[in-house]
Design a protein around this motif. Structure first.
Motif, PDB file in Angstrom:
ATOM      1  N   LEU A   4       0.697  -1.185  -0.058  1.00 23.92           N
ATOM      2  CA  LEU A   4       0.170  -0.367   0.131  1.00 23.92           C
ATOM      3  C   LEU A   4       0.813   1.463  -0.119  1.00 23.92           C
ATOM      4  O   LEU A   4       1.704   1.552   0.999  1.00 23.92           O
ATOM      5  CB  LEU A   4      -1.144  -0.032   1.371  1.00 23.92           C
ATOM      6  N   GLU A   5       0.605   1.951  -1.096  1.00 30.05           N
ATOM      7  CA  GLU A   5       1.421   3.154  -1.240  1.00 30.05           C
ATOM      8  C   GLU A   5       0.614   4.388  -1.537  1.00 30.05           C
ATOM      9  O   GLU A   5      -0.121   4.255  -2.378  1.00 30.05           O
ATOM     10  CB  GLU A   5       2.651   3.097  -2.060  1.00 30.05           C
ATOM     11  N   PRO A   6       1.059   5.462  -1.104  1.00 29.53           N
ATOM     12  CA  PRO A   6       0.231   6.742  -1.423  1.00 29.53           C
ATOM     13  C   PRO A   6       0.771   6.915  -3.015  1.00 29.53           C
ATOM     14  O   PRO A   6       2.072   6.697  -3.533  1.00 29.53           O
ATOM     15  CB  PRO A   6       1.023   7.874  -0.640  1.00 29.53           C
ATOM     16  N   ILE A   7       0.159   7.835  -3.962  1.00 36.14           N
ATOM     17  CA  ILE A   7       0.556   7.834  -5.199  1.00 36.14           C
ATOM     18  C   ILE A   7      -0.112   9.322  -5.585  1.00 36.14           C
ATOM     19  O   ILE A   7      -0.982   9.491  -5.289  1.00 36.14           O
ATOM     20  CB  ILE A   7      -0.217   6.865  -5.975  1.00 36.14           C
ATOM     21  N   SER A   8       0.991  10.002  -6.276  1.00 37.00           N
ATOM     22  CA  SER A   8       0.617  11.506  -6.722  1.00 37.00           C
ATOM     23  C   SER A   8       1.689  11.584  -7.887  1.00 37.00           C
ATOM     24  O   SER A   8       2.740  10.993  -8.121  1.00 37.00           O
ATOM     25  CB  SER A   8       0.858  12.330  -5.462  1.00 37.00           C
ATOM     26  N   GLY A   9       1.227  12.790  -8.601  1.00 34.56           N
ATOM     27  CA  GLY A   9       2.364  13.138  -9.636  1.00 34.56           C
ATOM     28  C   GLY A   9       1.596  13.092 -11.139  1.00 34.56           C
ATOM     29  O   GLY A   9       0.325  12.846 -11.092  1.00 34.56           O
ATOM     30  N   LEU A  17       2.192   1.171 -14.184  1.00 32.59           N
ATOM     31  CA  LEU A  17       2.325   0.972 -12.562  1.00 32.59           C
ATOM     32  C   LEU A  17       2.676  -0.356 -12.303  1.00 32.59           C
ATOM     33  O   LEU A  17       2.286  -1.395 -12.809  1.00 32.59           O
ATOM     34  CB  LEU A  17       0.837   1.314 -11.783  1.00 32.59           C
ATOM     35  N   GLN A  18       3.608  -0.469 -11.270  1.00 34.36           N
ATOM     36  CA  GLN A  18       4.239  -1.633 -11.019  1.00 34.36           C
ATOM     37  C   GLN A  18       3.472  -2.102  -9.784  1.00 34.36           C
ATOM     38  O   GLN A  18       3.070  -1.525  -8.746  1.00 34.36           O
ATOM     39  CB  GLN A  18       5.641  -1.659 -10.556  1.00 34.36           C
ATOM     40  N   ILE A  27      -7.158   3.925  -5.669  1.00 35.71           N
ATOM     41  CA  ILE A  27      -7.985   4.890  -4.993  1.00 35.71           C
ATOM     42  C   ILE A  27      -7.785   6.350  -5.244  1.00 35.71           C
ATOM     43  O   ILE A  27      -6.639   6.750  -4.837  1.00 35.71           O
ATOM     44  CB  ILE A  27      -8.067   4.522  -3.497  1.00 35.71           C
ATOM     45  N   VAL A  28      -8.620   6.905  -5.905  1.00 35.36           N
ATOM     46  CA  VAL A  28      -8.425   8.075  -6.496  1.00 35.36           C
ATOM     47  C   VAL A  28      -9.109   9.255  -5.281  1.00 35.36           C
ATOM     48  O   VAL A  28     -10.249   9.375  -5.021  1.00 35.36           O
ATOM     49  CB  VAL A  28      -9.200   8.399  -7.694  1.00 35.36           C
ATOM     50  N   ASP A  61      -2.707   8.120 -17.321  1.00 39.91           N
ATOM     51  CA  ASP A  61      -2.573   9.235 -18.176  1.00 39.91           C
ATOM     52  C   ASP A  61      -3.290  10.585 -17.540  1.00 39.91           C
ATOM     53  O   ASP A  61      -4.510  10.664 -17.811  1.00 39.91           O
ATOM     54  CB  ASP A  61      -3.120   8.835 -19.701  1.00 39.91           C
ATOM     55  N   GLY A  62      -2.444  11.371 -16.956  1.00 42.09           N
ATOM     56  CA  GLY A  62      -3.033  12.580 -16.266  1.00 42.09           C
ATOM     57  C   GLY A  62      -2.304  12.752 -14.934  1.00 42.09           C
ATOM     58  O   GLY A  62      -1.159  12.200 -14.865  1.00 42.09           O
ATOM     59  N   GLU A  63      -3.092  13.372 -14.176  1.00 39.29           N
ATOM     60  CA  GLU A  63      -2.476  13.956 -12.884  1.00 39.29           C
ATOM     61  C   GLU A  63      -3.204  13.422 -11.613  1.00 39.29           C
ATOM     62  O   GLU A  63      -4.441  13.545 -11.659  1.00 39.29           O
ATOM     63  CB  GLU A  63      -2.508  15.337 -12.737  1.00 39.29           C
ATOM     64  N   MET A  64      -2.228  12.729 -10.911  1.00 36.46           N
ATOM     65  CA  MET A  64      -3.039  12.177  -9.291  1.00 36.46           C
ATOM     66  C   MET A  64      -2.633  13.192  -8.576  1.00 36.46           C
ATOM     67  O   MET A  64      -1.333  13.279  -8.164  1.00 36.46           O
ATOM     68  CB  MET A  64      -2.344  10.857  -9.117  1.00 36.46           C
ATOM     69  N   SER A  65      -3.296  14.026  -8.046  1.00 39.52           N
ATOM     70  CA  SER A  65      -3.087  14.983  -6.965  1.00 39.52           C
ATOM     71  C   SER A  65      -2.639  14.180  -5.757  1.00 39.52           C
ATOM     72  O   SER A  65      -1.807  14.368  -4.840  1.00 39.52           O
ATOM     73  CB  SER A  65      -4.174  16.116  -6.657  1.00 39.52           C
ATOM     74  N   SER A  66      -3.619  13.437  -5.312  1.00 42.72           N
ATOM     75  CA  SER A  66      -3.354  12.163  -4.248  1.00 42.72           C
ATOM     76  C   SER A  66      -4.163  11.056  -4.505  1.00 42.72           C
ATOM     77  O   SER A  66      -5.246  11.135  -5.030  1.00 42.72           O
ATOM     78  CB  SER A  66      -3.824  13.198  -2.758  1.00 42.72           C
TER      79      SER A  66
END
Length: 260
Positions: A4-9, A17-18, A27-28, A61-66
């Protein structure tokens, strides 16, 4: 068995994604763009949870703020399926699906994930983690409808209780023991369990023991005497009596049916 890891960028679909484990969830919290799979492109919307099948690469394809990227083993998923027998649970990761949560449910989801992350980082026992994950899946997939009405504190208390129960149900039957683990008085714990789960501690322990009994009878080479001992029964006859009350048939009848 779980990652389980936070994802952003910012993400481009050229890079997948690995995931270490086959069962995958995205989870967006806040995002825009698309989740790109072989079956098509799916919009990234705030509060959207994706249940992603094992087959196929996962690309954004896009931006994940959090958000969060969660993967876990088939073994942990099997524990969830033992607690959720309806077809919707079995089909949860069969094809890509998603669920959109309202702001209140989203807030609870993110808090539960933060708690799960802390438990993983503290290297909790996997049986303990399995209970957190199972409840989280039931909540986010809408399978445990009663959980939606609970406060975040109630949810966390249910998580804690299930984790303690999973660790000790074979050897501990005392309300005092579980009450101390929960930081409650025995009376308060029983009232809490009745309110949120609709069952007393005695019934919850018995349900868990009988579920384990069925698993061992179906999927192990232990004798009935050995299973009775594993589950904390002093006498095999006591085990058989409890099993018959729960299942409506004796241990021997159940064993014969499983063989046939």
């Amino acid at each position: 068995m779980i990652q389980l890891e936070p994802i952003s960028g910012f993400f481009r679909r050229e890079r997948a994604l690995q995931a270490i484990y086959p069962m995958r969830m995205l989870i967006v919290c806040q995002g825009k763009g698309f989740l790109c799979m072989n079956s098509g492109d799916y919009p990234l919307l705030n509060g959207r949870i994706f249940f992603i099948p094992e087959e196929g690469l996962v690309r954004l394809d896009g931006e994940m703020s959090s958000g969060y990227w969660l993967s876990f083993s088939s073994l942990l998923y099997a524990e969830f399926l033992q607690q959720h027998l309806d077809p919707q649970a079995k089909n949860l990761f069969l094809n890509l699906s998603f669920r959109d949560l309202d702001p209140q449910k989203s807030s609870k989801t993110y808090n539960l994930l933060d708690q799960l992350k802390r438990e993983i980082d503290h290297k909790r026992d996997m049986s303990y983690i399995a209970q957190y994950l199972s409840l989280f899946l039931g909540f986010t997939a809408g399978l445990d409808g009663y959980l939606a009405a609970l406060t975040l504190d109630d949810l966390q208390q249910v998580l804690r209780f299930r984790a303690i129960l999973e660790q000790f149900y074979k050897q501990e039957r005392s309300i005092q023991f579980y009450a101390e683990g929960m930081g409650m008085s025995p009376g308060r714990l029983n009232k809490f369990l009745d309110r949120v789960l609709g069952k007393s501690l005695t019934v919850l322990i018995k349900d868990r023991i009988m579920r384990e009994a069925e698993v061992l009878l179906l999927h192990s080479d232990y004798t009935i005497d050995q299973i009775a001992e594993i589950l904390g029964f002093e006498q095999t006859t006591s085990f058989n009596t409890s099993f018959k009350r729960h299942k409506g048939m004796s241990v021997f009848q159940f064993s014969r049916l499983s063989i046939s």
